[in-house]
Design a protein around this motif. Structure first.
Motif, PDB file in Angstrom:
ATOM      1  N   ALA A  44      -1.190  26.742 -19.970  1.00  0.00           N
ATOM      2  CA  ALA A  44      -2.349  25.885 -20.237  1.00  0.00           C
ATOM      3  C   ALA A  44      -3.039  25.560 -18.923  1.00  0.00           C
ATOM      4  O   ALA A  44      -2.385  25.395 -17.889  1.00  0.00           O
ATOM      5  CB  ALA A  44      -1.890  24.601 -20.922  1.00  0.00           C
ATOM      6  N   PRO A  45      -4.346  25.476 -18.942  1.00  0.00           N
ATOM      7  CA  PRO A  45      -5.052  25.126 -17.705  1.00  0.00           C
ATOM      8  C   PRO A  45      -4.672  23.709 -17.279  1.00  0.00           C
ATOM      9  O   PRO A  45      -4.412  22.846 -18.125  1.00  0.00           O
ATOM     10  CB  PRO A  45      -6.535  25.216 -18.096  1.00  0.00           C
ATOM     11  N   PRO A  46      -4.616  23.456 -15.985  1.00  0.00           N
ATOM     12  CA  PRO A  46      -4.262  22.100 -15.533  1.00  0.00           C
ATOM     13  C   PRO A  46      -5.320  21.096 -15.973  1.00  0.00           C
ATOM     14  O   PRO A  46      -6.506  21.397 -16.026  1.00  0.00           O
ATOM     15  CB  PRO A  46      -4.223  22.240 -14.009  1.00  0.00           C
ATOM     16  N   THR A  47      -4.858  19.908 -16.311  1.00  0.00           N
ATOM     17  CA  THR A  47      -5.781  18.870 -16.750  1.00  0.00           C
ATOM     18  C   THR A  47      -6.215  17.971 -15.608  1.00  0.00           C
ATOM     19  O   THR A  47      -7.133  17.187 -15.755  1.00  0.00           O
ATOM     20  CB  THR A  47      -5.128  18.007 -17.835  1.00  0.00           C
ATOM     21  N   SER A  48      -5.540  18.040 -14.474  1.00  0.00           N
ATOM     22  CA  SER A  48      -5.933  17.237 -13.320  1.00  0.00           C
ATOM     23  C   SER A  48      -5.393  17.882 -12.070  1.00  0.00           C
ATOM     24  O   SER A  48      -4.489  18.711 -12.123  1.00  0.00           O
ATOM     25  CB  SER A  48      -5.411  15.800 -13.440  1.00  0.00           C
ATOM     26  N   ARG A  49      -5.960  17.477 -10.961  1.00  0.00           N
ATOM     27  CA  ARG A  49      -5.498  17.998  -9.682  1.00  0.00           C
ATOM     28  C   ARG A  49      -4.456  17.072  -9.089  1.00  0.00           C
ATOM     29  O   ARG A  49      -4.625  15.853  -9.121  1.00  0.00           O
ATOM     30  CB  ARG A  49      -6.678  18.125  -8.720  1.00  0.00           C
ATOM     31  N   PRO A  50      -3.378  17.601  -8.542  1.00  0.00           N
ATOM     32  CA  PRO A  50      -2.361  16.729  -7.960  1.00  0.00           C
ATOM     33  C   PRO A  50      -2.895  16.039  -6.713  1.00  0.00           C
ATOM     34  O   PRO A  50      -3.701  16.585  -5.966  1.00  0.00           O
ATOM     35  CB  PRO A  50      -1.225  17.699  -7.610  1.00  0.00           C
ATOM     36  N   VAL A  51      -2.467  14.802  -6.519  1.00  0.00           N
ATOM     37  CA  VAL A  51      -2.854  14.049  -5.333  1.00  0.00           C
ATOM     38  C   VAL A  51      -1.592  13.524  -4.671  1.00  0.00           C
ATOM     39  O   VAL A  51      -0.502  13.584  -5.228  1.00  0.00           O
ATOM     40  CB  VAL A  51      -3.807  12.879  -5.680  1.00  0.00           C
ATOM     41  N   GLY A  52      -1.752  12.980  -3.471  1.00  0.00           N
ATOM     42  CA  GLY A  52      -0.617  12.506  -2.707  1.00  0.00           C
ATOM     43  C   GLY A  52       0.016  11.259  -3.300  1.00  0.00           C
ATOM     44  O   GLY A  52      -0.568  10.561  -4.128  1.00  0.00           O
ATOM     45  N   ALA A  53       1.221  10.997  -2.851  1.00  0.00           N
ATOM     46  CA  ALA A  53       1.976   9.836  -3.305  1.00  0.00           C
ATOM     47  C   ALA A  53       1.899   8.726  -2.264  1.00  0.00           C
ATOM     48  O   ALA A  53       1.635   8.969  -1.085  1.00  0.00           O
ATOM     49  CB  ALA A  53       3.429  10.222  -3.550  1.00  0.00           C
ATOM     50  N   MET A  54       2.143   7.514  -2.711  1.00  0.00           N
ATOM     51  CA  MET A  54       2.198   6.374  -1.822  1.00  0.00           C
ATOM     52  C   MET A  54       3.570   5.730  -1.966  1.00  0.00           C
ATOM     53  O   MET A  54       4.249   5.890  -2.990  1.00  0.00           O
ATOM     54  CB  MET A  54       1.099   5.367  -2.149  1.00  0.00           C
ATOM     55  N   GLU A  55       3.972   4.997  -0.954  1.00  0.00           N
ATOM     56  CA  GLU A  55       5.241   4.286  -1.026  1.00  0.00           C
ATOM     57  C   GLU A  55       5.015   2.798  -0.804  1.00  0.00           C
ATOM     58  O   GLU A  55       4.019   2.388  -0.193  1.00  0.00           O
ATOM     59  CB  GLU A  55       6.234   4.822   0.004  1.00  0.00           C
ATOM     60  N   LEU A  56       5.934   2.014  -1.343  1.00  0.00           N
ATOM     61  CA  LEU A  56       5.845   0.571  -1.184  1.00  0.00           C
ATOM     62  C   LEU A  56       6.303   0.201   0.221  1.00  0.00           C
ATOM     63  O   LEU A  56       7.451   0.417   0.593  1.00  0.00           O
ATOM     64  CB  LEU A  56       6.715  -0.132  -2.223  1.00  0.00           C
ATOM     65  N   ALA A  57       5.382  -0.348   1.014  1.00  0.00           N
ATOM     66  CA  ALA A  57       5.726  -0.792   2.361  1.00  0.00           C
ATOM     67  C   ALA A  57       6.238  -2.219   2.365  1.00  0.00           C
ATOM     68  O   ALA A  57       7.138  -2.565   3.137  1.00  0.00           O
ATOM     69  CB  ALA A  57       4.506  -0.683   3.279  1.00  0.00           C
ATOM     70  N   LEU A  58       5.671  -3.053   1.487  1.00  0.00           N
ATOM     71  CA  LEU A  58       6.041  -4.460   1.471  1.00  0.00           C
ATOM     72  C   LEU A  58       5.640  -5.057   0.132  1.00  0.00           C
ATOM     73  O   LEU A  58       4.565  -4.768  -0.387  1.00  0.00           O
ATOM     74  CB  LEU A  58       5.317  -5.210   2.597  1.00  0.00           C
ATOM     75  N   ALA A  59       6.528  -5.883  -0.430  1.00  0.00           N
ATOM     76  CA  ALA A  59       6.207  -6.669  -1.616  1.00  0.00           C
ATOM     77  C   ALA A  59       5.992  -8.095  -1.142  1.00  0.00           C
ATOM     78  O   ALA A  59       6.937  -8.807  -0.809  1.00  0.00           O
ATOM     79  CB  ALA A  59       7.336  -6.588  -2.639  1.00  0.00           C
ATOM     80  N   ALA A  60       4.726  -8.505  -1.071  1.00  0.00           N
ATOM     81  CA  ALA A  60       4.369  -9.763  -0.430  1.00  0.00           C
ATOM     82  C   ALA A  60       4.298 -10.895  -1.452  1.00  0.00           C
ATOM     83  O   ALA A  60       3.490 -10.840  -2.390  1.00  0.00           O
ATOM     84  CB  ALA A  60       3.031  -9.626   0.291  1.00  0.00           C
ATOM     85  N   ASP A  61       5.104 -11.917  -1.261  1.00  0.00           N
ATOM     86  CA  ASP A  61       5.094 -13.084  -2.133  1.00  0.00           C
ATOM     87  C   ASP A  61       4.010 -14.046  -1.651  1.00  0.00           C
ATOM     88  O   ASP A  61       4.280 -15.184  -1.265  1.00  0.00           O
ATOM     89  CB  ASP A  61       6.471 -13.751  -2.134  1.00  0.00           C
ATOM     90  N   ALA A  62       2.774 -13.573  -1.678  1.00  0.00           N
ATOM     91  CA  ALA A  62       1.633 -14.356  -1.198  1.00  0.00           C
ATOM     92  C   ALA A  62       1.251 -15.405  -2.234  1.00  0.00           C
ATOM     93  O   ALA A  62       1.405 -15.183  -3.438  1.00  0.00           O
ATOM     94  CB  ALA A  62       0.450 -13.441  -0.910  1.00  0.00           C
ATOM     95  N   PRO A  63       0.718 -16.546  -1.793  1.00  0.00           N
ATOM     96  CA  PRO A  63       0.338 -17.582  -2.743  1.00  0.00           C
ATOM     97  C   PRO A  63      -0.923 -17.267  -3.534  1.00  0.00           C
ATOM     98  O   PRO A  63      -1.164 -17.888  -4.564  1.00  0.00           O
ATOM     99  CB  PRO A  63       0.128 -18.808  -1.848  1.00  0.00           C
ATOM    100  N   SER A  64      -1.726 -16.318  -3.067  1.00  0.00           N
ATOM    101  CA  SER A  64      -2.948 -15.952  -3.770  1.00  0.00           C
ATOM    102  C   SER A  64      -3.352 -14.543  -3.350  1.00  0.00           C
ATOM    103  O   SER A  64      -2.681 -13.911  -2.523  1.00  0.00           O
ATOM    104  CB  SER A  64      -4.074 -16.948  -3.488  1.00  0.00           C
ATOM    105  N   SER A  65      -4.458 -14.060  -3.906  1.00  0.00           N
ATOM    106  CA  SER A  65      -4.869 -12.664  -3.745  1.00  0.00           C
ATOM    107  C   SER A  65      -5.023 -12.267  -2.276  1.00  0.00           C
ATOM    108  O   SER A  65      -5.922 -12.763  -1.583  1.00  0.00           O
ATOM    109  CB  SER A  65      -6.207 -12.438  -4.460  1.00  0.00           C
ATOM    110  N   PRO A  66      -4.209 -11.331  -1.773  1.00  0.00           N
ATOM    111  CA  PRO A  66      -4.327 -10.890  -0.375  1.00  0.00           C
ATOM    112  C   PRO A  66      -5.349  -9.768  -0.230  1.00  0.00           C
ATOM    113  O   PRO A  66      -5.017  -8.593  -0.249  1.00  0.00           O
ATOM    114  CB  PRO A  66      -2.913 -10.413  -0.040  1.00  0.00           C
ATOM    115  N   THR A  67      -6.600 -10.148  -0.070  1.00  0.00           N
ATOM    116  CA  THR A  67      -7.637  -9.127   0.066  1.00  0.00           C
ATOM    117  C   THR A  67      -7.614  -8.474   1.442  1.00  0.00           C
ATOM    118  O   THR A  67      -7.946  -7.302   1.578  1.00  0.00           O
ATOM    119  CB  THR A  67      -9.028  -9.723  -0.176  1.00  0.00           C
ATOM    120  N   GLY A  68      -7.249  -9.218   2.479  1.00  0.00           N
ATOM    121  CA  GLY A  68      -7.286  -8.704   3.844  1.00  0.00           C
ATOM    122  C   GLY A  68      -5.901  -8.342   4.353  1.00  0.00           C
ATOM    123  O   GLY A  68      -4.891  -8.932   3.956  1.00  0.00           O
ATOM    124  N   LEU A  69      -5.866  -7.355   5.259  1.00  0.00           N
ATOM    125  CA  LEU A  69      -4.601  -6.830   5.785  1.00  0.00           C
ATOM    126  C   LEU A  69      -4.824  -6.308   7.193  1.00  0.00           C
ATOM    127  O   LEU A  69      -5.784  -5.583   7.447  1.00  0.00           O
ATOM    128  CB  LEU A  69      -4.113  -5.684   4.880  1.00  0.00           C
TER     129      LEU A  69
END
Length: 403
Positions: A44-69
């Motif tokens: 069957a023809p592919p339905t999507s193109r493969p893309v790269g993976a990401m890994e979890l660097a940090l799970a941040a217990d921030a008190p609110s939305s961390p928009t900046g980094l």
């Protein structure tokens, strides 16, 4: 990163660590001795193109939305959490290796005092490090996330992270207007120059760009009213397969407004890339005329280039090859635009919810924050659907940071 008891914050972290769900492949049925093998079928023809993976660097217990980094050269992680409502306990924090987020440089600085607007932090959406590992923090001066900026509170703060102390404050009052909402920051400190560029997305989508001489304190507001800095009409942003619509009381929900938002600087410092929050096109402007009083607004506007479609994004960044990275919020993905205009999706991850700010480290890791802004109460009938901890993801790239 080891996951200890302090990081096991319910099922949210388990989901973050596990990564995006993957469909299981059923066991194939093997033909028995009396069963003829089926005839080969064309693939069957592919339905999507493969893309790269990401890994979890940090799970941040921030008190609110961390928009900046922003990350220091020795790996310290700083988060910027805008005060969307005024109830947020602090707006600038440092994330520790176990995921705990503490106010930075201290809680006293994070308690906004309108009588001391230069010495306390009101609403910090973004911050960056320069090549000398100095942290520069943007304060929009909006302690409740809206309204007229408190006089004297809009500023850029220079912080020595080695001493954990404020060195200097550069007021931005000359560049803000009553409906300003300063959003993103880039600095260019090298070769005898010390410049900063700030996007103003406007509270009603009427944006602009501020150019700042960090040595003299000169602030110039540019491209106000220009199409490239304005929220585009008739645009709907989809995140997690739902339209992002702001509650408006008795009236039907409306798309949020957002002018000039993401910003990035070319490796030579001669161009500024930027885009509205509510808009699908990428723009560039020459930096040479932004601070020059001899250059008219019309001449600055004439140097703007429309670089074409790039998808719906939040934050932007560039690498040393002058490639622009795109936080593709509608696709939980990272895109990249090459100098020839080619755009590719280079990574995707279901944990990347409202992809926002990028950071590139000297050892060629690309970090990005998952801010979950679309899950905030104002977009969900008053219900807060955010799930802590917030994911900070990363992936390898093949280029150095710009500065």
């Amino acid at each position: 990163m080891p996951l200890d008891r302090r990081l096991l914050l319910g099922t949210g972290l388990a989901a973050l660590a596990a990564g995006p769900a993957r469909a299981e492949t059923p066991n194939p049925v093997k033909p028995g001795p009396a069963t003829a093998s089926p005839a080969p079928q064309p693939a069957a023809p592919p339905t999507s193109r493969p893309v790269g993976a990401m890994e979890l660097a940090l799970a941040a217990d921030a008190p609110s939305s961390p928009t900046g980094l922003a990350l220091s050269r020795n790996g310290r992680v700083f988060l910027m959490m805008p005060r969307f409502t005024g109830k947020e306990p602090f707006t600038l924090g440092e994330a520790l290796p176990d995921g705990t987020v503490k106010p930075y440089p201290d809680m006293a600085t994070n308690r906004f005092d309108p009588k001391r607007p230069q010495a306390t932090l009101a609403h910090v959406p973004n911050g960056v490090f320069d090549r000398n590992d100095t942290l520069w923090v943007l304060d929009a001066g909006l302690p409740e996330g809206k309204g007229t900026p408190v006089p004297g509170a809009a500023k850029i703060v220079e912080i020595d992270v080695g001493q954990n102390s404020v060195r200097r404050v550069i007021p931005l009052s000359a560049g803000v207007v009553p409906d300003s909402s300063l959003n993103d920051l880039r600095v260019d400190v090298r070769d005898g120059r010390a410049l900063a560029y700030v996007t103003d997305q406007g509270q009603e989508g009427e944006g602009a760009i501020l150019a700042v001489d960090l040595n003299s304190g000169q602030v110039t507001r540019r491209l106000a009213g220009h199409a490239s800095t304005q929220s585009q009409k008739g645009i709907v942003k989809f995140v997690e397969r739902r339209p992002v619509m702001r509650d408006t009381g008795d009236a039907p929900p409306q798309s949020p407004q957002g002018g000039a938002n993401g910003i990035a600087i070319s490796p030579d410092g001669e161009r500024l890339y930027y885009a509205p929050l509510m808009g699908r096109r990428l723009y560039a402007v020459e930096t040479a005329g932004l601070l020059d009083p001899k250059v008219s607004d019309a001449e600055v506007a004439a140097s703007v280039r429309d670089l074409g479609e790039k998808g719906m994004t939040g934050g932007l960044t560039t690498d040393a090859k002058d490639r622009v990275y795109l936080s593709l919020q509608e696709h939980n993905a990272v895109g990249r635009r090459d100098p020839d205009g080619t755009i590719a999706v280079i990574a995707a991850d279901d944990r990347l919810i409202w992809a926002d700010t990028f950071w590139i480290t000297p050892d060629r890791w690309l970090y990005i924050s998952s801010a979950q802004v679309n899950r905030r109460p104002e977009f969900n009938g008053g219900r807060d659907l955010q799930q802590k901890p917030y994911a900070i993801l990363r992936m390898r790239i093949d280029a150095d940071p710009v500065l």
